[in-house]
Design a protein around this motif. Structure first.
Motif, mmCIF file in Angstrom:
data_model
loop_
_atom_site.group_PDB
_atom_site.id
_atom_site.type_symbol
_atom_site.label_atom_id
_atom_site.label_comp_id
_atom_site.label_asym_id
_atom_site.label_seq_id
_atom_site.Cartn_x
_atom_site.Cartn_y
_atom_site.Cartn_z
ATOM 1 N N THR A 111 36.940 -9.065 -1.445
ATOM 2 C CA THR A 111 36.167 -7.767 -1.848
ATOM 3 C C THR A 111 36.499 -6.737 -0.585
ATOM 4 O OG1 THR A 111 34.344 -6.743 -2.612
ATOM 5 C CG2 THR A 111 33.958 -8.623 -1.159
ATOM 6 N N PRO A 112 36.491 -5.440 -1.048
ATOM 7 C CA PRO A 112 36.622 -4.455 0.206
ATOM 8 C C PRO A 112 35.253 -4.047 0.592
ATOM 9 C CG PRO A 112 37.131 -3.488 -2.022
ATOM 10 C CD PRO A 112 37.001 -4.937 -2.155
ATOM 11 N N PHE A 113 34.424 -4.724 0.028
ATOM 12 C CA PHE A 113 33.166 -3.933 0.323
ATOM 13 C C PHE A 113 32.312 -4.997 1.460
ATOM 14 C CE2 PHE A 113 33.872 -2.973 -3.946
ATOM 15 C CZ PHE A 113 33.902 -1.430 -4.073
ATOM 16 N N MET A 114 33.060 -6.112 2.087
ATOM 17 C CA MET A 114 32.478 -7.060 2.878
ATOM 18 C C MET A 114 33.686 -7.408 3.697
ATOM 19 S SD MET A 114 30.134 -9.765 0.446
ATOM 20 C CE MET A 114 29.578 -10.557 2.009
ATOM 21 N N ALA A 115 32.982 -7.402 4.977
ATOM 22 C CA ALA A 115 34.105 -7.623 6.002
ATOM 23 C C ALA A 115 34.068 -9.360 6.574
ATOM 24 C CB ALA A 115 33.540 -7.132 7.438
ATOM 25 N N GLN A 116 35.285 -9.928 5.926
ATOM 26 C CA GLN A 116 35.428 -11.369 6.183
ATOM 27 C C GLN A 116 34.494 -12.286 5.631
ATOM 28 O OE1 GLN A 116 36.421 -11.839 10.292
ATOM 29 N NE2 GLN A 116 38.426 -10.527 9.998
ATOM 30 N N PRO A 117 33.888 -12.011 4.202
ATOM 31 C CA PRO A 117 33.173 -12.938 4.006
ATOM 32 C C PRO A 117 33.360 -14.555 4.153
ATOM 33 C CG PRO A 117 34.330 -12.203 1.828
ATOM 34 C CD PRO A 117 34.799 -11.515 3.482
ATOM 35 N N PHE A 118 34.349 -14.692 4.341
ATOM 36 C CA PHE A 118 34.876 -16.312 4.663
ATOM 37 C C PHE A 118 35.283 -16.493 5.834
ATOM 38 C CE2 PHE A 118 35.261 -15.480 0.135
ATOM 39 C CZ PHE A 118 34.194 -16.658 -0.461
ATOM 40 N N GLY A 119 34.810 -15.703 6.974
ATOM 41 C CA GLY A 119 35.354 -15.943 8.262
ATOM 42 C C GLY A 119 34.496 -16.907 8.954
ATOM 43 N N PHE A 150 25.095 -22.036 -1.084
ATOM 44 C CA PHE A 150 24.697 -20.863 -0.045
ATOM 45 C C PHE A 150 25.837 -20.982 0.742
ATOM 46 C CE2 PHE A 150 23.193 -19.690 4.355
ATOM 47 C CZ PHE A 150 22.500 -18.602 3.952
ATOM 48 N N TRP A 151 26.264 -19.688 1.392
ATOM 49 C CA TRP A 151 27.394 -19.556 2.112
ATOM 50 C C TRP A 151 27.035 -18.513 3.269
ATOM 51 C CZ3 TRP A 151 31.827 -22.014 2.620
ATOM 52 C CH2 TRP A 151 33.090 -21.537 3.246
ATOM 53 N N PRO A 152 27.312 -19.221 4.564
ATOM 54 C CA PRO A 152 26.759 -18.247 5.812
ATOM 55 C C PRO A 152 27.733 -17.154 5.997
ATOM 56 C CG PRO A 152 27.461 -20.256 6.461
ATOM 57 C CD PRO A 152 27.579 -20.434 5.047
ATOM 58 N N LEU A 153 27.261 -16.027 6.483
ATOM 59 C CA LEU A 153 28.039 -14.845 6.693
ATOM 60 C C LEU A 153 28.206 -14.737 8.457
ATOM 61 C CD1 LEU A 153 27.039 -12.580 4.071
ATOM 62 C CD2 LEU A 153 29.288 -13.978 4.022
ATOM 63 N N SER A 154 29.216 -13.867 8.849
ATOM 64 C CA SER A 154 29.326 -13.593 10.185
ATOM 65 C C SER A 154 28.246 -12.684 10.711
ATOM 66 C CB SER A 154 30.507 -12.896 10.480
ATOM 67 O OG SER A 154 30.640 -11.689 9.854
ATOM 68 N N ASP A 155 27.432 -12.210 10.064
ATOM 69 C CA ASP A 155 26.164 -11.513 10.525
ATOM 70 C C ASP A 155 25.089 -12.265 10.774
ATOM 71 O OD1 ASP A 155 25.638 -11.767 8.118
ATOM 72 O OD2 ASP A 155 25.550 -9.573 7.433
ATOM 73 N N GLY A 156 25.084 -13.375 10.623
ATOM 74 C CA GLY A 156 23.999 -14.465 10.861
ATOM 75 C C GLY A 156 23.042 -14.709 9.536
#
Length: 670
Positions: A111-119, A150-156
């Motif tokens: 999705t273009p609305f989230m930066a690297q959701p699976f990074g 639950f999937w953790p994101l890069s922003d903590g």
């Protein structure tokens, strides 16, 4: 005690009624509020079902859109563009993947609305969930969903994700899978109506209440209504939780409850007014009962008989004193008419005539009249009857009220008083006779002693030598004897008048004539005792208005007492104090409080130089029958003070200087 019990029971009933009305009102308000809350809860549950239906419809539309994706993009290179467009228009989808039958990724797009959701983690960590969803999809030959994870994101932070696997069918067979990764917060935000959720809370939860994803919450600490709805998806079921703030209703939520409440309040007000009125009535009844009890106690304590009759002469009321007076009970007297049972038989006609006069409307004497009653045992007794019209509250005469006084005791007391007065008069006459005898014996001593002295001197002249007899001396002695005899007669007459309390004869008398009248008698006694008599009369003294004989007796008595106060040898002759002084002068004018004019008085004084008066003698000096002389009777000074006071003056005594006593009295100027 009974009245207190009734009062307590009455208040208990009123309290129970008031409690019942209050309880009814409270139950009504409670039921109305519960009804409103139940209605709101039902509406909220319907809204929750509608939200779940909207989300289900949105997911179904997404499935249809995803199916068309492979129709327009049959190859991986052509697939990337339409996938990007779809992700741009569907924010709830986080990732699109094209996988083969072995679930190897052929193409993918985030999705273009989230930066690297699976990074943060490798995508391979979600393979079990993808595998489960695709297995279910192959089995049902349609879209299937995996359980959320639950999937953790890069922003903590992190996000709850859910996989949807859709088989890609080509030529009637499955050639691969289209995997769409949904974010649960995105589903809540994009597949629901925003205006509908304004002010409400929406979230996905576990069956145990654990929150998975939150779209909005109810602000503040107010109580909220909660409704849950199941979102059934192929392969997985989510629980949707919808929260809404509880509406703050007024005391009465609807018109019916308001009307019933108003009527209940009106009933409470009426009950309050009724209770107030009943309390006032009870207070008035209590005061009336107290007044009746007080009046009954007063009537029962009276010794005066009270009797009330109507216009026909029948008795309507009697008090205990009247019943005791005539010897009949209340039951025997109430309702009885003429002739009355207490009327003596011989006086019935007279009493009947008197009653006819009263019934004719003529007023009887207000001061009452005396009559005779007969008791039940036949005894007669006198009474005093005082009667007045009996007027009711409307001012109409309804009968007569009589007060009857038993005069038996009064008649007995009058007879005793009459007998006592007779005895007192007899005693007074005897006392008067004794007083007259005492006064006569006391006052006649002086003229009789003078007569005896002159008679003795005359006999001495007659017994002497004939050549020495002098007719003029004999004539003078006989004239003195006659004067003293006349004086004795005047004394007897004055004392008798004094005892009888008659008006004595008073005349203007010169002060020097009073001294001259007693001078011969004083000279004889003074010569015998060796005392010199000195007379001082102020010049120009006016005459006094007095009874000559009685005032001469006062002066003579005071002078003799003064000479007796100076016994032989005391005071010594050489001291020059053996002298009796008689004086008269104009006294200071006295002011009569009852009359405006000021009176003039002449003051007479008799001064001796004896031993004086002891303190105990001063207090009893004018007491009748008190004397310090062995041969005295104790009436002289008492008589002197009485005579002076009858003339309007006063008799006092004081200590003389250098020794002795002075007696002073005043007489009015003629």
């Amino acid at each position: 005690m009974i009245a207190d019990a009734l009062r307590s029971r009455r208040w208990l009933l009123w309290g129970a009624l008031l409690a019942l009305v209050v309880a009814l009102l409270a139950v009504l308000v409670f039921l109305a509020t519960a009804y409103e809350q139940q209605r709101d809860q039902t509406a909220l549950e319907a809204d929750a079902s509608g939200v779940a239906s909207d989300i289900r419809s949105g997911l179904l539309r997404n499935v249809q859109t995803l199916q068309s994706l492979h129709s327009v993009a049959p190859s991986a290179d052509a697939w990337d563009g339409p996938a990007a467009e779809m992700l741009a228009s569907h924010r709830e989808i986080v990732r699109l993947e094209w996988r083969d039958l072995q679930l190897r990724t052929l193409a993918q797009r985030d999705t273009p609305f989230m930066a690297q959701p699976f990074g943060q983690l490798d995508r391979s960590q979600a393979r079990p969930d993808v595998q489960q969803a695709c297995d279910n999809a192959r089995r049902v030959s349609g879209p299937a969903y995996s359980p959320s994870y639950f999937w953790p994101l890069s922003d903590g932070l992190g996000m709850e994700l859910m996989e949807m696997c859709l088989p890609v069918v080509r030529a009637g067979s499955t050639s691969g899978y289209l995997v769409a990764t949904y974010g649960l917060p995105g589903i809540l935000a994009e597949l629901t109506t925003k205006d509908f959720l304004r002010g409400r809370g929406l979230a996905f939860t576990e069956p145990d209440g654990t929150r998975l994803a939150l779209h909005s919450s109810v602000g503040g600490a107010r109580r909220t209504l909660v409704a849950t709805s199941l979102l059934d998806l192929p392969g997985h079921t989510l629980m949707l939780r919808l929260e809404s703030p509880r509406a703050v209703y007024a005391l009465f939520p609807n018109v019916l409850t308001a009307v019933v409440g108003v009527l209940s309040l009106a009933l409470l007000a009426v009950l309050g007014l009724l209770a107030h009125d009943i309390r006032r009535r009870q207070q008035a009844e209590h005061e009336l009962a107290d007044a009746l009890a007080f009046r009954k106690a007063m009537e029962d304590s009276l010794v005066t008989g009270l009797r009330a009759r109507d216009m026909d002469g029948r008795i309507t009321y009697v008090n205990p004193a009247f019943c005791q007076m005539v010897g009949y009970s209340t039951e025997q007297l109430i309702g009885s008419g003429f002739p009355a049972p207490w009327w003596p038989p011989e006086l019935v006609d007279e009493y009947q005539q008197r009653q006819a006069v009263r019934l004719a409307g003529r007023d009887l004497p207000r001061e009452g009249w005396e009559s005779v009653f007969q008791r039940s045992d036949g005894t007669r007794f006198p009474v005093l009857i005082i009667e007045a019209p009996l007027i009711d509250a409307q001012g109409v005469q309804t009968g007569w009220m009589s007060a009857i006084l038993d005069l038996t005791e009064q008649r007995r007391v009058e007879e005793l008083n009459r007998a006592s007065q007779d005895r007192l008069q007899a005693t007074a006459r005897l006392a008067t006779v004794g007083e007259m005898a005492s006064l006569l014996s006391h006052e006649l001593n002086q003229p009789l002693a003078a007569i005896s002295s002159y008679a003795t001197g005359t006999l001495n002249l007659l017994d002497g030598p004939a050549g020495e007899l002098r007719p003029d001396e004999l004539h003078q002695a006989m004239r003195r004897i006659g004067e003293q005899a006349e004086r004795a007669g005047r004394v007897i007459k004055s004392v008798a008048d004094f005892v009888r309390r008659r008006e004595q004869v008073r005349e203007p008398v010169a002060p020097h004539s009073l001294f001259d009248a007693i001078a011969p008698l004083l000279g004889l006694q003074a010569k015998k005792l060796g005392i010199r008599v000195h007379t001082e009369i102020a010049p120009g003294l006016p005459a006094v208005q007095c009874d000559r004989t009685m005032v001469e007796q006062v002066l003579l008595n005071l002078a003799r007492n003064g000479m007796q106060a100076m016994p032989d040898g005391d005071p010594p002759t050489r001291s020059g104090l053996r002298m009796l002084t008689l004086s008269a002068r104009l006294a200071k004018p006295w002011t009569d409080s009852d009359r405006a004019p000021r009176k003039a008085w002449v003051e007479f004084a008799v001064t001796d130089h004896g031993q004086g008066l002891a303190e105990e003698v001063r207090n009893k000096l004018f007491t009748p029958f008190f004397t310090t002389k062995a041969e005295g009777m104790g009436l002289g000074l008492s008589l002197c003070r009485t005579v002076v006071e009858q003339h309007g003056g006063a008799l006092v005594h004081e200590t003389a200087q250098p020794r002795g006593t002075t007696f002073r009295f005043t007489l009015p100027v003629a």
